[in-house]
Every structure is written in C-alpha cells, then in structure tokens.
Design an enzyme around this catalytic site. Structure first.
Site, PDB file in Angstrom:
ATOM      1  N   ASP A 197      42.187  63.835 -52.081  1.00 60.13           N
ATOM      2  CA  ASP A 197      41.355  64.433 -53.123  1.00 60.13           C
ATOM      3  C   ASP A 197      39.883  64.113 -52.850  1.00 60.13           C
ATOM      4  O   ASP A 197      39.480  64.008 -51.695  1.00 60.13           O
ATOM      5  CB  ASP A 197      41.810  63.901 -54.491  1.00 60.13           C
ATOM      6  CG  ASP A 197      41.641  64.929 -55.596  1.00 60.13           C
ATOM      7  OD1 ASP A 197      40.483  65.216 -55.945  1.00 60.13           O
ATOM      8  OD2 ASP A 197      42.653  65.425 -56.128  1.00 60.13           O
ATOM      9  N   HIS A 255      37.302  64.124 -59.745  1.00 61.93           N
ATOM     10  CA  HIS A 255      38.652  64.691 -59.813  1.00 61.93           C
ATOM     11  C   HIS A 255      39.699  63.744 -59.239  1.00 61.93           C
ATOM     12  O   HIS A 255      40.771  63.555 -59.826  1.00 61.93           O
ATOM     13  CB  HIS A 255      38.617  66.009 -59.042  1.00 61.93           C
ATOM     14  CG  HIS A 255      39.855  66.830 -59.112  1.00 61.93           C
ATOM     15  ND1 HIS A 255      40.885  66.717 -58.210  1.00 61.93           N
ATOM     16  CD2 HIS A 255      40.218  67.814 -59.962  1.00 61.93           C
ATOM     17  CE1 HIS A 255      41.826  67.591 -58.497  1.00 61.93           C
ATOM     18  NE2 HIS A 255      41.444  68.283 -59.565  1.00 61.93           N
ATOM     19  N   SER A 439      46.053  70.919 -61.063  1.00 56.77           N
ATOM     20  CA  SER A 439      45.673  69.617 -60.500  1.00 56.77           C
ATOM     21  C   SER A 439      46.222  68.480 -61.336  1.00 56.77           C
ATOM     22  O   SER A 439      46.540  67.410 -60.826  1.00 56.77           O
ATOM     23  CB  SER A 439      44.151  69.480 -60.461  1.00 56.77           C
ATOM     24  OG  SER A 439      43.603  69.989 -59.291  1.00 56.77           O
TER      25      SER A 439
END
Length: 618
Positions: A197, A255, A439
């Site tokens: 990520d 994120h 996600s």
C-alpha cells in the site's frame, strides 16, 4: 517502518497519548466536522511511454542487444506517427532500469510519448521475434473511495474507547464480521500479513504490531524520497498532489495505515479502536505514493512479501502467510501481476485483493480479476452492496467497506488509525479516520484469514494452502440479508463461521457414514475464478429443496475445456453418474426437471482457468 529522530518520536507519542486520553472532552467541546474526498476509481496510464515491462525470449541476451531491440522499435513506431513527423521530434531512447522478480526487464524511455506513438511502439515490440511480451508499466491507485474526519463525541467502552460507536464493521450486526465471537478462538498470533500500500506512519495504537518493511517505489517523484533507489522501511511520506498536470489534486490519504489498522490495530489496550487479528504482525510494504504506484513495483513487492527473491533487494526475513492489496487499475489482469501472484501462491501465500470502486464488472480491473486471488467486494452496514463496489463472477465474497454518506456518520465508513495532516505526516498527529471503499473490505478478509491460519496451527494442524483458505472463507460466508442487485460473491464475511469451518473435525468413516468432501454452492450465487489442470477433479454440492421445479447447473467463462458430471445423493465419476455435460470449452449446462429434494454432487474435471459455476433451484 522508517524511524525518525528520537526527539520527534517522543514528541509524537506524548501528543498522541494526550490527544487520545483527552479526546472525549475535546470532542464534546467542538461541533461535528466532516471532510470527504473522492478518490479515482481506476488507474490511469503512467506518464505516457515512461516505462515498459519487456520479457525477451532470450533472457540472457546482452543489455546492448535488448536496448537495441527497443530503440529500433521506437524508431519504426515514430515513422508511423504523423504527429511526431510534423514536430520533428526524435525517436525516444531506451535505458534498462532493472530486472524484475518475474524475469522481465523494466525499460525507461528518455521522454514521454503521445498515445498513438506509445501504442505503435508497443505493437512494434510485440511483433519483434526477440520479444516474448510487453506491457506498459501503469500506475495503479488505492481503492479507498472517501475519507472523513470527525470530532463527534464517542461512547466509551471499557477497553478501546471508540470501538462501540465506530467499529460497527467488526461487530455482530447485519454488515459486520462478528469478530468478538471469533476472538474467543483466535487473535491471529504467529501470523504475518503483508500490506502492499502507501506504507505506514507512526501511531501509538499500531506501532507494536508493525514489522520493519520495505519501500519498493522506484521513482522519486512518486516516493518523495531523494533518489529512485528502493530502501528499507515503509514510511509513508504522504501521497498528496498539488499538480493537476501530474494527476488528480488531493490531500494525503494515509491509506496504508488505515488498511493495516483493520488487519491488526492494537486491541484491548485502552486506546482508540480495534483491529481484527490484533496479535498478528503486519509487514508494511510501500508501493503506492504520489499519483499511485507502478505495476512493476507492485509485482516485485508481491514476490518479496511471500519470501521470493527480488534482484537488488535483501531477502524478506518475515515472509507473509497473507498479502493484502487494496489497490488496482483498469483493464483485465496484467500478465506481470499474474506471474507475481503465481509465485506468491506457489510459496504458500494467500493473496487478497480489493475488487475496485467503479460499480462495474470486476473482470475489467486488475489485479482483482487475476486468477488465484481472493477478490473482495464492499458491503454496507445493512449487508447490502455498496453502490460503488465492482461486481461479477470473479468476486469471491463481500466484506465491510462502508456505504459512505448514504449510511451517515459513522456508520457509512470503516474507521481505523490514520494521520490528520493534509500533506506530510510530520506536519500532523496520529488520529482515527473513516474511509469507504473496497480498500476497506479487503483487509477484513485478510484479517480473518490470519485468524484462521493462527487457529489451525495452534491446534496442531498444517497451515492451510491458499486454495484451502480461499474455500474456507468463501464457503463460510453467511447469506446476504437480501439478494444483491449484482453478483458479489458467496455471501458476507463471517469470522466465527470461518473459524468453525476451518476447525471442523474430519468425518471418520470407521465410525460413521461420511458425506463426500465437497464445496457447497449457494442458490443463484456464482462461484468464479475457478481453475483446474489435467487430471485434477473438483467436487461441489448443492442442496435442492422440496418443491423445486427445475434444478439448473451452469459453468461458463474463462479458458480451457471442462467437463461436468452430476449425481443425486452420492459423488459421481466420469463413468458413473446421473447426468453429464461434456461439450468442448467451458460452457456446460445440466437441467433436471422436478428433481427430488436431496443433495446433488457435481464433479468438474478438465484443464481450465477463470471459469464460473452456478447452481439454481426454482
């Protein structure tokens, strides 16, 4: 994670603890503040012509020969592009960046190309007898769809103060995974989950479960590091962008920190929120930065995470049993991505991927459409499909992703750790944030997979293979509250049901009559992404209820040649069966009118890939 100087570390933790402990009073004194940001649903191409992934038929050919092949193709492609001829621009020159873990070479061109010239170059290279395959090294994006901050007053609970109000996705409700019941059996101890990520930032509610990862970004404009070199650690420098000519303008998402928190945020520590496998370890791997991440970097990260060799990178000392990738881009599965996934699976690593947020057919997105992955759609707190979630036969099951604003705050978002800076984390402080997207759904599946592996090994069993783990998660998913408007897998992720399925004691034929070991099919729910090789057999089962007028079984899609044999009440064989369909290809159909109420067993044989099977009783 990259460590910063000691004084900053102490200051950051002191501030974080003070903010966490004082949060109720501080939040009560302020009004609710909402900030949302839409993220791109699919990747755009990299800077046109910047990087190509080329596999040569002679991998040992000298560097000069390989580059000459690309340069000659570039010269030919330029002559076919009228825009280049009018401007008088020269053909681009190629340089070899490095060899990838999958055996391909990464080639960089010295200038950008227009779409027509780029496409011509790719066609010329594909036609060259020295080239086995070529792909544009595209930028993929994370699949978080919205971000929200709030100063709303939480309802305190004895341990993690924000759990009761914010972590609906872990609880026993229509859309949650029922984690508390699973925690009685397993908390993920001994399992490593790699999160490929944006990297992670320091956070007092996470640091204890974070291993020292690696930064695979090989472009300093994407990474914000001083050079293109890959480096140890997975510190998230921020993925904000203020240059609209480069990609969409936006704030840093943090994120990867949020995703890692879902997997293994510290729990029962009196701070913040909870994570699923909170005694597992997360191996953070940074492959996404400003404007996304290159397919080539992600492919190398997949191989390294699983313990494979990557040229120029030290061997991973903590190979992951599970990889989570909450990222993707448009187009069917990239060849380089599939090769990397195959290597990881061969090493025993299960790969979990977010389906994407375009409200579209998942077969048109990568890596969610790749074979041998667990592809995860997003559900709302109601248990229904999130409106943005991709769908299709290649989806395995659905996890909590949040419905966004339609379900309000906080129930429309998945909440975990983050940083409150709009740019660099050094300018902000640890916080908690709500996001919505596939996600967010994917790491729920990765976390439950860690619970299962930990429980199986603790009970003295061998770790489940990727195929076995996928079957456990898919078969144990509970039914949707209502039939989804689009196919999004076998059902909703259910943590205690997955553990129960994994811990089932095998039937002993010496003391009881044992039913055949088969994969259960649910009425009208397609099971996709199936594959088989010559000589292998896969057995499915389907319960036909009383009063059924027509039992219909279909296989379709993918490539290869499958054969289907069906029997009522017992496992069929190619020689002994009640019904069969053995047409060329994968499109097989069996229809039984007015069938008796019983269990039908379905045997699938042949060599095939990407196939879907679906049973229907009506």
């Amino acid at each position: 994670m990259t460590r910063k100087n000691p004084s900053f570390r102490i200051s950051l933790l002191a501030t974080a603890v003070a903010v966490t402990l004082a949060a109720p009073a501080a939040m009560a004194a302020s009004s609710t503040k909402l900030e949302t940001r839409e993220a791109p649903s699919a990747a755009t191409a990299a800077a046109p012509g910047a990087r190509l992934i080329v596999t040569y038929r002679d991998a040992a050919a000298p560097k000069s020969v390989k580059l000459r092949t690309v340069n000659n193709a570039a010269a030919r492609s330029r002559s076919m592009t009228s825009a280049s001829a009018r401007t008088g621009s020269t053909a681009p020159s190629a340089m070899l960046m490095r060899k990838l873990a999958v055996g391909a070479d990464l080639i960089r061109l010295d200038r950008k190309l227009g779409t027509a010239e780029l496409n011509n170059l790719v066609r010329e290279l594909k036609a060259d007898p020295a080239v086995a395959s070529v792909e544009i090294d595209e930028l993929m994006q994370h699949t978080g769809v919205a971000r929200i901050k709030t100063d709303v007053q939480p309802q305190l609970t004895p341990n993690d103060p924000y759990y009761a109000q914010y972590n609906w996705h872990l609880q026993d409700n229509a859309g949650g995974i029922r984690a508390p019941s699973a925690w009685d059996v397993s908390t993920g101890e001994g399992v490593v989950v790699a999160v490929i990520d944006t990297g992670i930032v320091e956070h007092p509610d996470m640091d204890g479960n974070m291993l020292f990862g690696y930064d695979f970004i090989s472009d300093k404009e994407v990474s914000r590091r001083p050079t293109d070199e890959r480096v140890p650690g997975a510190h998230d420098y921020g993925d904000w962008n203020d240059d609209a000519a480069r990609c969409q303008v936006g704030e840093s998402s943090f994120h990867g920190t949020h995703v890692a928190g879902t997997v293994a945020e510290l729990t029962n520590n009196g701070i913040g929120m909870a994570g699923i496998a909170h005694n597992a370890k997360v191996l953070p791997i940074r492959a996404l930065g400003r404007c996304g991440g290159y397919t080539s970097d992600i492919a190398d990260a997949i191989v390294w995470a699983a313990g494979g060799e990557v040229p120029g990178v030290p061997t991973n000392p903590n190979p992951a049993e599970i990889i989570n990738m909450s990222l993707g881009g448009s187009g069917s599965c990239k060849a380089i991505s599939q090769t990397a996934i195959n290597k990881a699976v061969a090493l025993g690593t299960t790969v979990v991927v977010a389906a994407g947020n375009s409200n579209s057919e998942v077969a048109n997105f990568s890596p969610a459409s790749c074979d041998s992955v667990i592809s995860v759609a997003a559900g709302r707190i109601t248990g229904g499909r999130a409106s943005y979630s991709n769908f299709g036969a290649k989806i395995d099951l659905t996890g909590p992703g949040g419905g966004g604003g339609v379900d309000g705050n906080p129930n429309g978002y998945v909440w975990q750790a983050a940083n409150d800076s709009p740019t660099s984390p050094e300018e902000g402080e640890p916080t908690y944030m709500g996001m919505a997207g596939t996600s967010m759904a994917s790491p729920h599946v990765a976390g439950v997979a860690a619970l299962v592996q930990s429980a199986v090994v603790a009970a003295g069993g061998a770790p489940k293979t990727p195929a076995e783990l996928e079957a456990i998660l898919v078969q144990s998913a509970r039914a949707f509250p209502a039939t989804p408007d689009k196919p999004i897998g076998s059902g909703l992720l259910d943590a205690p049901a997955a553990l129960a399925k994994a811990m089932e004691v095998p039937c002993d034929p010496a003391v009881e009559e044992c039913a055949p070991d088969a994969i259960e099919l649910t009425n009208m729910v397609p099971v996709g992404n199936l594959s088989g090789t010559s000589g292998t057999e896969t057995l499915f089962s389907f319960e036909v209820p009383e009063g059924t007028r027509l039992f219909n079984l279909m296989t379709y899609g993918g490539t290869g040649n499958a054969s289907v044999y069906v029997s009522a009440g017992e496992a069929p064989t190619a020689d002994t069966h009640d019904f069969k369909s053995t047409r060329p290809g994968n499109n097989e159909t069996i229809r039984v009118s007015n069938p008796p109420a019983t269990t039908y067993y379905i045997l699938v044989t042949g060599s095939y890939s990407g196939m879907t099977i679906q049973a229907r009783a009506n």
